[in-house]
Design a protein around this motif. Structure first.
Motif, PDB file in Angstrom:
ATOM      1  N   TYR A  99     -84.808 -73.291 -25.660  1.00 10.83           N
ATOM      2  CA  TYR A  99     -84.473 -74.676 -25.978  1.00 10.83           C
ATOM      3  C   TYR A  99     -84.255 -75.475 -24.700  1.00 10.83           C
ATOM      4  O   TYR A  99     -84.748 -76.574 -24.552  1.00 10.83           O
ATOM      5  CB  TYR A  99     -83.229 -74.699 -26.872  1.00 10.83           C
ATOM      6  N   ARG A 156     -83.042 -71.283 -29.542  1.00  8.26           N
ATOM      7  CA  ARG A 156     -82.836 -71.699 -30.926  1.00  8.26           C
ATOM      8  C   ARG A 156     -83.873 -71.022 -31.806  1.00  8.26           C
ATOM      9  O   ARG A 156     -84.953 -70.639 -31.358  1.00  8.26           O
ATOM     10  CB  ARG A 156     -82.885 -73.209 -31.072  1.00  8.26           C
ATOM     11  N   ASN A 164     -78.207 -73.167 -34.145  1.00  8.38           N
ATOM     12  CA  ASN A 164     -78.046 -74.306 -33.238  1.00  8.38           C
ATOM     13  C   ASN A 164     -78.271 -73.748 -31.838  1.00  8.38           C
ATOM     14  O   ASN A 164     -77.980 -72.575 -31.587  1.00  8.38           O
ATOM     15  CB  ASN A 164     -76.632 -74.901 -33.345  1.00  8.38           C
ATOM     16  N   PRO A 165     -78.782 -74.566 -30.906  1.00 10.80           N
ATOM     17  CA  PRO A 165     -79.026 -74.039 -29.555  1.00 10.80           C
ATOM     18  C   PRO A 165     -77.795 -73.310 -29.008  1.00 10.80           C
ATOM     19  O   PRO A 165     -76.671 -73.795 -29.136  1.00 10.80           O
ATOM     20  CB  PRO A 165     -79.350 -75.293 -28.749  1.00 10.80           C
TER      21      PRO A 165
END
Length: 102
Positions: A61, A74, A19-20
């Motif tokens: 990201y 990410r 996830n970012p």
């Protein structure tokens, strides 16, 4: 794609950017995932991030442009492929390690 084994730091960084996530968040997550066994220093982290960007295993990201210019990264599909190959390699190591009887 690189066929070399991933370092432990690279392996966990890739997991931390599923996830970012930003630099300090990556450091915290890796530390948490490993019960503080793996603690990334800033130099190690940012050198690894640059390497992962060069390989296109992660991507930028978002970037905060106002204050500290915090960047979030990410994982890419190439990075996911690298993680999958490493998981297969690690499973093989564990399987063969089971051949040793106590």
């Amino acid at each position: 794609m690189d066929n070399n084994p991933l370092t432990e730091a690279i392996y966990y960084i890739l997991i931390a950017v599923r996830n970012p996530n930003h630099g300090y968040g990556i450091i915290q997550e890796v530390s948490s995932l490993t019960n503080e066994r793996v603690v990334l220093g800033a130099g190690t982290l940012y050198g690894a991030i640059q390497s992962l960007l060069d390989k296109k295993w992660i991507e930028l990201y978002s970037e905060e442009t106002v204050s500290r210019k915090k960047k979030e990264y990410r994982i890419t599909s190439q990075g996911i492929d690298a993680l999958k190959k490493e998981r297969i390699r690690l499973k093989e190591l564990l399987k063969h390690g089971e051949l040793i009887k106590n």
